[in-house]
Write a protein that holds these residues in place. Structure first.
Motif, mmCIF file in Angstrom:
data_model
loop_
_atom_site.group_PDB
_atom_site.id
_atom_site.type_symbol
_atom_site.label_atom_id
_atom_site.label_comp_id
_atom_site.label_asym_id
_atom_site.label_seq_id
_atom_site.Cartn_x
_atom_site.Cartn_y
_atom_site.Cartn_z
ATOM 1 N N LYS A 187 2.145 7.697 -16.323
ATOM 2 C CA LYS A 187 1.205 8.215 -15.328
ATOM 3 C C LYS A 187 1.557 7.646 -13.964
ATOM 4 O O LYS A 187 1.542 6.444 -13.760
ATOM 5 C CB LYS A 187 -0.214 7.806 -15.737
ATOM 6 N N LEU A 188 1.873 8.534 -13.010
ATOM 7 C CA LEU A 188 2.208 8.102 -11.658
ATOM 8 C C LEU A 188 0.939 7.767 -10.885
ATOM 9 O O LEU A 188 -0.030 8.524 -10.900
ATOM 10 C CB LEU A 188 2.987 9.200 -10.923
ATOM 11 N N ALA A 189 0.967 6.620 -10.226
ATOM 12 C CA ALA A 189 -0.146 6.172 -9.383
ATOM 13 C C ALA A 189 0.440 5.536 -8.129
ATOM 14 O O ALA A 189 1.625 5.201 -8.083
ATOM 15 C CB ALA A 189 -1.010 5.167 -10.145
ATOM 16 N N PHE A 190 -0.423 5.378 -7.124
ATOM 17 C CA PHE A 190 -0.005 4.756 -5.873
ATOM 18 C C PHE A 190 -0.963 3.618 -5.547
ATOM 19 O O PHE A 190 -2.171 3.715 -5.790
ATOM 20 C CB PHE A 190 -0.007 5.789 -4.732
ATOM 21 N N VAL A 191 -0.437 2.536 -4.980
ATOM 22 C CA VAL A 191 -1.247 1.376 -4.614
ATOM 23 C C VAL A 191 -2.170 1.775 -3.459
ATOM 24 O O VAL A 191 -1.709 2.200 -2.399
ATOM 25 C CB VAL A 191 -0.357 0.176 -4.225
ATOM 26 N N ALA A 192 -3.489 1.666 -3.685
ATOM 27 C CA ALA A 192 -4.492 1.993 -2.669
ATOM 28 C C ALA A 192 -4.952 0.745 -1.921
ATOM 29 O O ALA A 192 -5.278 0.810 -0.741
ATOM 30 C CB ALA A 192 -5.693 2.679 -3.311
ATOM 31 N N TRP A 193 -5.024 -0.395 -2.617
ATOM 32 C CA TRP A 193 -5.359 -1.679 -1.999
ATOM 33 C C TRP A 193 -4.682 -2.757 -2.821
ATOM 34 O O TRP A 193 -4.295 -2.539 -3.959
ATOM 35 C CB TRP A 193 -6.868 -1.918 -1.889
ATOM 36 N N LEU A 215 -5.154 1.175 -7.907
ATOM 37 C CA LEU A 215 -4.231 2.296 -7.973
ATOM 38 C C LEU A 215 -4.994 3.611 -7.946
ATOM 39 O O LEU A 215 -6.075 3.719 -8.531
ATOM 40 C CB LEU A 215 -3.415 2.241 -9.268
ATOM 41 N N GLU A 216 -4.423 4.615 -7.299
ATOM 42 C CA GLU A 216 -4.964 5.967 -7.347
ATOM 43 C C GLU A 216 -3.942 6.833 -8.068
ATOM 44 O O GLU A 216 -2.772 6.878 -7.689
ATOM 45 C CB GLU A 216 -5.212 6.517 -5.952
ATOM 46 N N ILE A 268 0.857 -1.183 0.000
ATOM 47 C CA ILE A 268 0.000 0.000 0.000
ATOM 48 C C ILE A 268 0.900 1.242 0.000
ATOM 49 O O ILE A 268 1.863 1.319 0.746
ATOM 50 C CB ILE A 268 -0.919 0.011 1.238
ATOM 51 N N GLY A 269 0.572 2.195 -0.851
ATOM 52 C CA GLY A 269 1.338 3.425 -0.959
ATOM 53 C C GLY A 269 2.510 3.351 -1.920
ATOM 54 O O GLY A 269 3.124 4.372 -2.229
ATOM 55 N N GLU A 270 2.817 2.156 -2.426
ATOM 56 C CA GLU A 270 3.937 1.994 -3.348
ATOM 57 C C GLU A 270 3.663 2.729 -4.667
ATOM 58 O O GLU A 270 2.574 2.651 -5.218
ATOM 59 C CB GLU A 270 4.154 0.504 -3.626
ATOM 60 N N PRO A 271 4.652 3.484 -5.189
ATOM 61 C CA PRO A 271 4.447 4.165 -6.468
ATOM 62 C C PRO A 271 4.545 3.192 -7.641
ATOM 63 O O PRO A 271 5.351 2.267 -7.633
ATOM 64 C CB PRO A 271 5.578 5.193 -6.514
ATOM 65 N N VAL A 272 3.718 3.436 -8.650
ATOM 66 C CA VAL A 272 3.690 2.644 -9.879
ATOM 67 C C VAL A 272 3.577 3.628 -11.035
ATOM 68 O O VAL A 272 2.755 4.540 -10.998
ATOM 69 C CB VAL A 272 2.474 1.685 -9.893
ATOM 70 N N MET A 273 4.405 3.445 -12.046
ATOM 71 C CA MET A 273 4.295 4.254 -13.263
ATOM 72 C C MET A 273 3.559 3.423 -14.309
ATOM 73 O O MET A 273 4.026 2.347 -14.679
ATOM 74 C CB MET A 273 5.670 4.644 -13.791
ATOM 75 N N LEU A 274 2.401 3.903 -14.773
ATOM 76 C CA LEU A 274 1.631 3.222 -15.808
ATOM 77 C C LEU A 274 1.895 3.897 -17.144
ATOM 78 O O LEU A 274 1.883 5.127 -17.236
ATOM 79 C CB LEU A 274 0.132 3.312 -15.521
ATOM 80 N N MET A 275 2.101 3.083 -18.172
ATOM 81 C CA MET A 275 2.268 3.602 -19.516
ATOM 82 C C MET A 275 0.939 3.389 -20.252
ATOM 83 O O MET A 275 0.726 2.364 -20.887
ATOM 84 C CB MET A 275 3.393 2.873 -20.246
#
Length: 135
Positions: A84-90, A98-99, A70-77
Motif C-alpha cells: 500500500k503506497l502512502a506518503f508522510v503527512a507529518w 502517513l496518508e 514530509i511527502g516521502e513515499p512509503v510502501m506498507l505491507m
C-alpha cells in the motif's frame, strides 16, 4: 500546518497539523482506531519493520523510524494486502503520520480493525461506524 489537496477527489483540502500533538487544529475525515500491528515497510531501497499504532481508511501512524521527510513515499505491507503506497503527512522523532494514496476499502478496513484494534478502540469503532463483527 500545511494543506494538501488531492486532485483525484472532489473533497476540499484537508488540513494536517505539523504534529499530532496539535489537537485544537486536528481535522480528520475519520476517527483514529488504535491498533498494535507490526508491519514491514519500504522506504526507497530500505526495508524495515515498524509498529502501526493507529489506522483510518485514509492513513496510519507508524512508530519505529527516525524522522522522515514530509511527502516521502512509503510502501506498507499490510496483512493480506498488496503493498500500500502512502506518503508522510507529518513526522516526529521515531513516529510518522502517513496518508494512503487511495483509501482502504471499507471491508478491508473493517477486517484490519476486527483483527488488530486495541479492544476499547474495536468497540468504539463498531459503535461509531457500524462495523459488523468488529467487537
Amino acid at each position: 500546518m500545511f494543506l494538501k489537496r488531492d486532485p483525484r477527489r472532489d473533497a476540499p483540502a484537508v488540513a494536517f497539523p505539523a504534529s499530532p500533538a496539535v489537537e485544537a487544529e486536528d481535522v480528520r475525515r475519520f476517527p483514529r482506531i488504535g491498533v498494535e500491528m507490526p508491519v514491514r515497510c519500504k522506504l526507497g531501497v530500505e526495508r524495515v519493520t515498524v509498529m502501526l499504532k493507529d489506522l483510518t481508511p485514509y492513513g496510519a501512524r507508524i512508530e519505529g523510524l527516525a524522522r522522515q521527510r514530509i511527502g516521502e513515499p512509503v510502501m506498507l505491507m499490510l496483512p493480506g494486502l498488496k503493498p500500500k503506497l502512502a506518503f508522510v503527512a507529518w513526522t516526529e522523532p521515531m513516529a510518522s503520520g502517513l496518508e494512503f494514496e487511495r483509501p482502504l476499502h471499507e471491508s478491508v478496513f473493517a477486517k484490519l480493525v476486527s483483527t488488530f484494534a486495541i479492544d476499547h478502540h474495536r468497540r468504539m469503532a463498531a459503535r461509531d461506524t457500524g462495523l459488523r463483527n468488529a467487537a
